[in-house]
Scaffold this active site. Sequence first.
Site, PDB file in Angstrom:
ATOM      1  N   ASN A 253      -1.997  11.213  23.075  1.00  0.00           N
ATOM      2  CA  ASN A 253      -1.747  10.372  24.186  1.00  0.00           C
ATOM      3  C   ASN A 253      -1.097   9.037  23.606  1.00  0.00           C
ATOM      4  O   ASN A 253      -0.244   8.407  24.206  1.00  0.00           O
ATOM      5  CB  ASN A 253      -3.021  10.148  25.121  1.00  0.00           C
ATOM      6  CG  ASN A 253      -3.213  11.389  25.883  1.00  0.00           C
ATOM      7  OD1 ASN A 253      -2.520  12.228  25.778  1.00  0.00           O
ATOM      8  ND2 ASN A 253      -4.463  11.234  26.575  1.00  0.00           N
TER       9      ASN A 253
ATOM     10  N   ARG B 130     -22.417  21.055  21.258  1.00  0.00           N
ATOM     11  CA  ARG B 130     -20.957  21.472  21.686  1.00  0.00           C
ATOM     12  C   ARG B 130     -21.294  22.539  22.659  1.00  0.00           C
ATOM     13  O   ARG B 130     -22.289  23.362  22.498  1.00  0.00           O
ATOM     14  CB  ARG B 130     -20.240  22.113  20.478  1.00  0.00           C
ATOM     15  CG  ARG B 130     -20.159  21.204  19.332  1.00  0.00           C
ATOM     16  CD  ARG B 130     -19.149  20.120  19.514  1.00  0.00           C
ATOM     17  NE  ARG B 130     -17.694  20.696  19.891  1.00  0.00           N
ATOM     18  CZ  ARG B 130     -16.820  19.819  20.260  1.00  0.00           C
ATOM     19  NH1 ARG B 130     -17.067  18.473  20.058  1.00  0.00           N
ATOM     20  NH2 ARG B 130     -15.578  20.241  20.379  1.00  0.00           N
TER      21      ARG B 130
ATOM     22  N   TYR C 209     -10.942  21.813  25.901  1.00  0.00           N
ATOM     23  CA  TYR C 209     -10.911  23.198  26.334  1.00  0.00           C
ATOM     24  C   TYR C 209      -9.258  23.605  26.578  1.00  0.00           C
ATOM     25  O   TYR C 209      -8.690  24.466  26.294  1.00  0.00           O
ATOM     26  CB  TYR C 209     -11.542  23.446  27.859  1.00  0.00           C
ATOM     27  CG  TYR C 209     -11.442  24.837  28.429  1.00  0.00           C
ATOM     28  CD1 TYR C 209     -12.333  25.705  28.024  1.00  0.00           C
ATOM     29  CD2 TYR C 209     -10.341  24.977  29.302  1.00  0.00           C
ATOM     30  CE1 TYR C 209     -12.270  27.045  28.416  1.00  0.00           C
ATOM     31  CE2 TYR C 209     -10.428  26.353  29.730  1.00  0.00           C
ATOM     32  CZ  TYR C 209     -11.435  27.273  29.203  1.00  0.00           C
ATOM     33  OH  TYR C 209     -11.261  28.443  29.693  1.00  0.00           O
ATOM     34  N   ARG C 210      -8.518  22.787  27.346  1.00  0.00           N
ATOM     35  CA  ARG C 210      -7.116  23.277  27.542  1.00  0.00           C
ATOM     36  C   ARG C 210      -6.462  23.325  26.212  1.00  0.00           C
ATOM     37  O   ARG C 210      -5.550  23.883  26.156  1.00  0.00           O
ATOM     38  CB  ARG C 210      -6.455  22.198  28.426  1.00  0.00           C
ATOM     39  CG  ARG C 210      -5.138  22.652  28.867  1.00  0.00           C
ATOM     40  CD  ARG C 210      -4.838  22.106  30.294  1.00  0.00           C
ATOM     41  NE  ARG C 210      -3.515  22.589  30.659  1.00  0.00           N
ATOM     42  CZ  ARG C 210      -2.172  21.775  30.472  1.00  0.00           C
ATOM     43  NH1 ARG C 210      -2.430  20.576  29.983  1.00  0.00           N
ATOM     44  NH2 ARG C 210      -1.014  22.309  30.800  1.00  0.00           N
ATOM     45  N   ARG C 211      -6.816  22.305  25.268  1.00  0.00           N
ATOM     46  CA  ARG C 211      -6.298  22.498  23.857  1.00  0.00           C
ATOM     47  C   ARG C 211      -6.572  23.666  23.149  1.00  0.00           C
ATOM     48  O   ARG C 211      -6.118  23.828  21.880  1.00  0.00           O
ATOM     49  CB  ARG C 211      -6.411  21.144  23.006  1.00  0.00           C
ATOM     50  CG  ARG C 211      -5.812  20.013  23.685  1.00  0.00           C
ATOM     51  CD  ARG C 211      -5.585  18.771  22.733  1.00  0.00           C
ATOM     52  NE  ARG C 211      -6.883  18.571  22.012  1.00  0.00           N
ATOM     53  CZ  ARG C 211      -8.021  17.750  22.416  1.00  0.00           C
ATOM     54  NH1 ARG C 211      -8.076  17.224  23.846  1.00  0.00           N
ATOM     55  NH2 ARG C 211      -8.759  17.530  21.556  1.00  0.00           N
TER      56      ARG C 211
ATOM     57  N   ASP D 249     -17.689  18.121  26.023  1.00  0.00           N
ATOM     58  CA  ASP D 249     -17.736  18.042  27.460  1.00  0.00           C
ATOM     59  C   ASP D 249     -16.948  18.754  28.505  1.00  0.00           C
ATOM     60  O   ASP D 249     -16.107  19.515  27.770  1.00  0.00           O
ATOM     61  CB  ASP D 249     -17.831  16.328  27.962  1.00  0.00           C
ATOM     62  CG  ASP D 249     -16.348  15.960  28.144  1.00  0.00           C
ATOM     63  OD1 ASP D 249     -15.623  16.640  27.627  1.00  0.00           O
ATOM     64  OD2 ASP D 249     -16.060  14.852  28.541  1.00  0.00           O
ATOM     65  N   VAL D 250     -16.978  18.769  29.699  1.00  0.00           N
ATOM     66  CA  VAL D 250     -16.292  19.483  30.435  1.00  0.00           C
ATOM     67  C   VAL D 250     -15.290  18.545  31.385  1.00  0.00           C
ATOM     68  O   VAL D 250     -15.749  17.651  31.917  1.00  0.00           O
ATOM     69  CB  VAL D 250     -16.843  20.410  31.718  1.00  0.00           C
ATOM     70  CG1 VAL D 250     -16.228  21.113  32.463  1.00  0.00           C
ATOM     71  CG2 VAL D 250     -17.978  21.148  30.887  1.00  0.00           C
ATOM     72  N   ASP D 251     -13.841  18.639  31.281  1.00  0.00           N
ATOM     73  CA  ASP D 251     -13.088  17.846  31.676  1.00  0.00           C
ATOM     74  C   ASP D 251     -12.237  18.513  32.828  1.00  0.00           C
ATOM     75  O   ASP D 251     -11.349  19.470  32.621  1.00  0.00           O
ATOM     76  CB  ASP D 251     -11.976  17.111  30.792  1.00  0.00           C
ATOM     77  CG  ASP D 251     -12.948  16.292  29.453  1.00  0.00           C
ATOM     78  OD1 ASP D 251     -13.362  15.652  29.825  1.00  0.00           O
ATOM     79  OD2 ASP D 251     -12.711  17.018  28.552  1.00  0.00           O
TER      80      ASP D 251
ATOM     81  N   LYS E 197       0.727  -1.273  -0.067  1.00  0.00           N
ATOM     82  CA  LYS E 197       0.106   0.073   0.031  1.00  0.00           C
ATOM     83  C   LYS E 197       0.886   1.245   0.025  1.00  0.00           C
ATOM     84  O   LYS E 197       0.627   2.237  -0.588  1.00  0.00           O
ATOM     85  CB  LYS E 197      -1.011  -0.021   1.120  1.00  0.00           C
ATOM     86  CG  LYS E 197      -2.057  -1.114   1.021  1.00  0.00           C
ATOM     87  CD  LYS E 197      -3.177  -0.781   2.041  1.00  0.00           C
ATOM     88  CE  LYS E 197      -4.023  -2.047   2.215  1.00  0.00           C
ATOM     89  NZ  LYS E 197      -3.690  -3.422   2.524  1.00  0.00           N
TER      90      LYS E 197
HETATM   91  N1  DCP Z   1      -8.555  10.133  26.894  1.00  0.00           N
HETATM   92  C1  DCP Z   1      -7.757   9.405  26.191  1.00  0.00           C
HETATM   93  N2  DCP Z   1      -8.320   8.063  25.858  1.00  0.00           N
HETATM   94  C2  DCP Z   1      -9.626   7.590  26.099  1.00  0.00           C
HETATM   95  C3  DCP Z   1     -10.426   8.739  26.383  1.00  0.00           C
HETATM   96  C4  DCP Z   1      -9.750   9.897  27.005  1.00  0.00           C
HETATM   97  O1  DCP Z   1      -6.347   9.251  26.244  1.00  0.00           O
HETATM   98  N3  DCP Z   1     -10.075   6.639  25.620  1.00  0.00           N
HETATM   99  C5  DCP Z   1      -8.107  11.584  27.384  1.00  0.00           C
HETATM  100  C6  DCP Z   1      -7.624  12.216  26.007  1.00  0.00           C
HETATM  101  C7  DCP Z   1      -8.915  13.188  26.018  1.00  0.00           C
HETATM  102  C8  DCP Z   1      -9.234  13.431  27.309  1.00  0.00           C
HETATM  103  O2  DCP Z   1      -8.918  12.115  27.918  1.00  0.00           O
HETATM  104  O3  DCP Z   1      -8.358  14.526  25.449  1.00  0.00           O
HETATM  105  C9  DCP Z   1     -10.516  13.941  27.528  1.00  0.00           C
HETATM  106  O4  DCP Z   1     -11.577  13.100  27.165  1.00  0.00           O
HETATM  107  P1  DCP Z   1     -12.660  13.429  26.245  1.00  0.00           P
HETATM  108  O5  DCP Z   1     -13.512  12.236  25.802  1.00  0.00           O
HETATM  109  O6  DCP Z   1     -13.449  14.617  27.008  1.00  0.00           O
HETATM  110  O7  DCP Z   1     -12.076  14.252  24.778  1.00  0.00           O
HETATM  111  P2  DCP Z   1     -11.690  15.758  24.457  1.00  0.00           P
HETATM  112  O8  DCP Z   1     -11.914  16.691  25.845  1.00  0.00           O
HETATM  113  O9  DCP Z   1     -10.435  15.769  23.885  1.00  0.00           O
HETATM  114  O10 DCP Z   1     -12.667  16.179  23.436  1.00  0.00           O
HETATM  115  P3  DCP Z   1     -14.319  16.508  23.710  1.00  0.00           P
HETATM  116  O11 DCP Z   1     -14.256  18.006  23.139  1.00  0.00           O
HETATM  117  O12 DCP Z   1     -15.039  15.918  22.482  1.00  0.00           O
HETATM  118  O13 DCP Z   1     -14.674  16.308  24.936  1.00  0.00           O
HETATM  119 MG    MG Z   2     -13.525  16.687  26.691  1.00  0.00          MG
HETATM  120 MN    MN Z   3     -14.522  14.168  28.965  1.00  0.00          MN
END
Ligand code: DCP
Ligand code: MG
Ligand code: MN
Length: 360
Positions: free
Chosen positions: A293, A155, A188-190, A197-199, A74
């Site tokens: 990650n 969102r 949010y932090r990114r 959602d709120v983390d 590929k």
């Molecule tokens: N996380 C991870 N592996 C997973 C789930 C989460 O490493 N299976 C880590 C990375 C994500 C963070 O936790 O960035 C937060 O998870 P979210 O599902 O809330 O994802 P995000 O905040 O990145 O995106 P969203 O705006 O959809 O909430």
């Molecule tokens: Mg999130």
């Molecule tokens: Mn989350």
Amino acid sequence: FACQRSEPARGNNHELADLFSRMQKHYESLGDGWRERSYRMTASLLRGLAFEISGPGDLQRPELRRLGKKTREKLLEFLQTGKIGRVEGLHEDEATIALNELQGIWGVGLTTARRWHGMGCRSVADVRQRVKDGQLQLNQDQVIGLDLYEHFAERIPREEVQQLFEAVREACQGRFGPRLRLEACGSYRRGKASCGDVDLLISARSPEEEFGLGSCKEVLGHLIADLTKQGFLTHDLKGSKWHEGDVSTSSACYFGVCKLPEKETYRRIDLKVHPVLEFPFALLSFTGSGPFNRSMRLFARRAGFSLSDHGICQANHARGNGRGQRLWTGPPIDQHRFITEKDIFDFLGLAYREPWQREV
Ligand code: DCP
Ligand code: MG
Ligand code: MN
């Protein structure tokens, strides 16, 4: 992994990695775990290369020795034609679309989505109808997920995340005074303009302030009780299992639903409490992104370490055909060496990446 000291590779590698990720998602939706893992592995390997694949000769380089014959074909096809026919041929079939919609209900994973699909459910509306007709039994999370489906699909604007954060900060202050540190993580932090959602990550500000605070579970328990009492937290998810005695971990984690009194929409919230010593690791992990990650953890593993939200320790691969991926973890690295996220990047010899540079 694109944050090695040498210049991050872009172009071909980047495009190829995206194509392999599409294949991975396709096989994931078909439940073909073996192919899914294989494509995931290739995509992350491509993202981690320190050099750009620009010609067939590059396929012989030792960094690519783990790739199989089909994958090489590929890559060669891409180098010769600029595309991969197998990927071009993928189109989202109806089943995939339906399965994705069903999995959009909080508490519904692929297994459940497939079972419901097998019963003829194609949409959220179908699920609602079957629940009404008594043909479908939902668990507690799914009841909430279905009720609030439209809410969770919306969102959350950044400013509202900030307001929700403030509400939790006040609860922390009210119960524990200034001893706790609170960080909004995830998208949010990114720096995203809106979030799914709120983390929120909570820890003591320092080891001194941690002393006498109680366990992470106790701290979280108090906060949840206070926030529920004031009407901020409205529903518990995961069967509210967060307080059950899992002794294997020092941290505590809560999944729930919250709402500001002046707003209409219910929002998903994740709260995590970690010990001070784990803070930089928890912050890094909870900030994501998920693919970032995975590639950073893979990089760590290749360097002989196992990286998690709790810390980092030495790890040895099980020698064998290289597919087994079994891992023996060795002694932990002294956690006191890590105060900030940057200390973790430094330890692994990676160039630091700001949160907004961590999409992949
Ligand atoms: N996380 C991870 N592996 C997973 C789930 C989460 O490493 N299976 C880590 C990375 C994500 C963070 O936790 O960035 C937060 O998870 P979210 O599902 O809330 O994802 P995000 O905040 O990145 O995106 P969203 O705006 O959809 O909430
Ligand atoms: Mg999130
Ligand atoms: Mn989350």
